[in-house]
Design an enzyme around this catalytic site. Structure first.
Site, PDB file in Angstrom:
ATOM      1  N   ASP A 137       8.003  -7.477   3.059  1.00 51.36           N
ATOM      2  CA  ASP A 137       9.022  -6.461   3.068  1.00 51.36           C
ATOM      3  C   ASP A 137       9.759  -6.581   1.182  1.00 51.36           C
ATOM      4  O   ASP A 137      10.183  -7.891   1.145  1.00 51.36           O
ATOM      5  CB  ASP A 137       9.483  -6.728   4.278  1.00 51.36           C
ATOM      6  CG  ASP A 137      10.760  -5.254   4.729  1.00 51.36           C
ATOM      7  OD1 ASP A 137      10.476  -4.527   4.560  1.00 51.36           O
ATOM      8  OD2 ASP A 137      11.991  -5.806   5.139  1.00 51.36           O
TER       9      ASP A 137
ATOM     10  N   GLU B 237       5.878  -5.257  -0.775  1.00 49.80           N
ATOM     11  CA  GLU B 237       5.783  -3.546  -1.006  1.00 49.80           C
ATOM     12  C   GLU B 237       6.762  -3.163  -2.053  1.00 49.80           C
ATOM     13  O   GLU B 237       7.813  -3.723  -2.042  1.00 49.80           O
ATOM     14  CB  GLU B 237       7.072  -3.596   0.917  1.00 49.80           C
ATOM     15  CG  GLU B 237       7.584  -2.036   0.803  1.00 49.80           C
ATOM     16  CD  GLU B 237       8.766  -1.787   1.917  1.00 49.80           C
ATOM     17  OE1 GLU B 237       8.939  -0.762   2.529  1.00 49.80           O
ATOM     18  OE2 GLU B 237       9.210  -3.298   2.369  1.00 49.80           O
TER      19      GLU B 237
END
Length: 495
Positions: free
Chosen positions: A220, A249
């Site tokens: 993330d 990400e």
């Protein structure tokens, strides 16, 4: 490096909204003691999520869990995918779980570590790999290190524990939140003790779950973690399982992250932006194809082939909310599946679920649609079959093609075998387009018919070019029709 990543077709699951296992519902689970942290409340499966001004919608729960995912593994496999990516499954206060309370504990509302083991065992038995979401840039303020809601019976940073205070970033006397969130407190990853806990030590979070059997990590907000720490995380992952994937990400232009961060790939929102601009008419087809080609050449074909071609997710609206017609969705999917990279399907897209921005895009899965699935479901299945059948789409070279009409997006995927040739043609306009496409293939014999793998529609070729007559918004995946039957004449008899 094992090439399983290039063969991957990913199905993304938001566990809280996918399925409730063991014939339960969220109200039965609450009676058994679930959803009892402060502010948590439950909703019926047929309710839809809506945003609240104070962010309270983050504490609405519908009841999805790991057993619910286990019960739907056959559905996932039958769709034609071979990899599952789940948003966070570790203990969190919110429904999205990006505010981790404890990285070593499966969220009790999702299940137990034994449930995770069962999920991994059964998924692997069906040929499905499993990738988890690693949220290591920040942790929840209610978590075990900060203990901002005094859930844990010991002193955290909130209570003045100096050791735990050093786990967090402080600025001007305040704990810094990711995107200024008071709930998502940024971690001080430069802290040696914290680095050992998260990724360095043999008992670290990342290594623990890899040894349990997961097939990789999606990191993330990897852009916030930074290349140096990402490269250390990557080395840690590969030390346990060299074949495990590590995907970041990163919403930026893709260049540099492989070399400096040692990531296998990234979530390729750059492709998404170009696809959107071309289909909405703000970018001419030929220009879009050239920009895509420049990106692939600039960043490296191998790297782009391991990145995730993303169209929708829990962070952006669903396809039905972005496009006005099935043809537009089909055109976007054709590009997603034929450009270098790994296609990822956000749960529910196959049954044409709708949903705007967060949290509307996180509605409970509409299982009632599965018994009579819409045409998008069949399109996904066909695209998955095509991807599996054509090596060129997984490992082939990429080249932009030229057409007489610059409004078309035209490119090819190819290997040394002419049989593997794939030509993608997308009409991004609202008008009929009749033009020639120049294929630049020396061993595509004169007069070879090209057939659309989605519809069976055929096109004639001559002298190295293809004559295309395309409807508004039409998208094609063309392959050559090659006959080597020894009982008939064929110009391919020695090719």
């Amino acid at each position: 490096m094992d090439d399983w990543q290039k063969d991957a077709i990913i199905y993304q699951i938001f566990p809280e909204r996918f399925n409730i296992g063991m014939a339960q519902d969220v109200f039965k689970k609450r009676e058994k003691g679930h959803y009892r942290l402060p502010e948590q409340r439950v909703r019926a499966w047929n309710e839809r999520p809506h945003a609240s001004h104070d962010g309270g919608h983050q504490y609405d729960f519908w009841g999805g869990d790991l057993r619910g995912i286990i019960e739907k593994l056959d559905y996932i496999k039958d769709l034609g995918v071979n990899t599952i990516y789940m948003t966070p499954v570790f203990w969190g206060h919110t429904n999205h779980k990006y505010d981790t309370l404890d990285y070593f504990t499966i969220d009790p509302d999702f299940g137990t570590e034994e449930d995770m083991k069962d999920l991994l065992k059964l998924a692997h038995a069906k040929g499905l790999r499993v990738i988890l979401d690693g949220v290591f840039n920040h942790a929840g303020m209610a978590g075990k290190w900060f203990n901002g809601l005094s859930i844990f019976d010991y002193l955290g940073a909130f209570q003045g524990n100096s050791e735990k205070e050093s786990f967090f970033v402080r600025a001007n006397g305040q704990y810094r939140g990711w995107m200024d969130s008071r709930n998502l407190l940024e971690l001080n990853l430069e802290n040696p003790e914290l680095a050992e806990i998260i990724y360095k030590s043999e008992e670290s979070v990342m290594k623990h779950w890899l040894r349990l059997g997961i097939d990789g990590w999606r990191l993330d907000v990897a852009y916030d973690i930074g290349p140096e720490i990402l490269s250390q995380m990557s080395e840690s992952v590969k030390s346990v399982n060299p074949q495990a994937c590590i995907i970041g990400e990163i919403w930026n232009y893709p260049k540099g992250w492989r070399e400096k961060a040692k990531l296998d790939g990234l979530m390729n929102y750059y492709y998404r932006s170009l696809i959107w601009d071309s289909l909405r008419g703000s970018l001419k087809g030929e220009t879009a194809a050239m920009i895509l080609g420049d990106c692939i050449n600039d960043c490296g074909l191998d790297y782009m082939s391991r990145s995730w071609n993303i169209l929708s997710s829990h962070d952006v609206p669903r396809l039905k909310n972005e496009f006005s017609s099935f043809d537009e969705i089909k055109a976007a999917l054709v590009m997603q599946y034929t450009l270098p990279g790994i296609p990822i399907i956000y749960y529910g897209e196959e049954i044409e679920m709708d949903g705007g921005h967060d949290p509307e895009n996180r509605s409970p899965m509409e299982w009632e649609k599965v018994s009579n699935p819409p045409r998008t479901y069949h399109l996904y299945r066909k695209l998955n079959e095509i991807r599996k059948s054509k090596n060129a789409l997984r490992r082939g070279e990429f080249a932009v093609l030229r057409a007489g009409d610059p409004s078309l997006i035209t490119f090819k995927r190819h290997t040394e075998s002419i049989d593997e040739l794939i030509v993608s043609v997308i009409n991004t306009t609202e008008r009929n387009v009749g033009t020639r496409i120049y294929l630049q293939e020396g061993f595509l014999m004169n007069g070879t018919v090209m057939r659309d793998m989605l519809t069976g529609k055929t096109f004639s070729t001559s002298f190295g070019s293809l004559e295309a007559n395309m409807k508004p918004g039409e998208a094609l995946i063309l392959e050559p029709v090659i006959d080597r039957n020894i009982n008939r004449y064929s110009p391919y008899k020695r090719i």
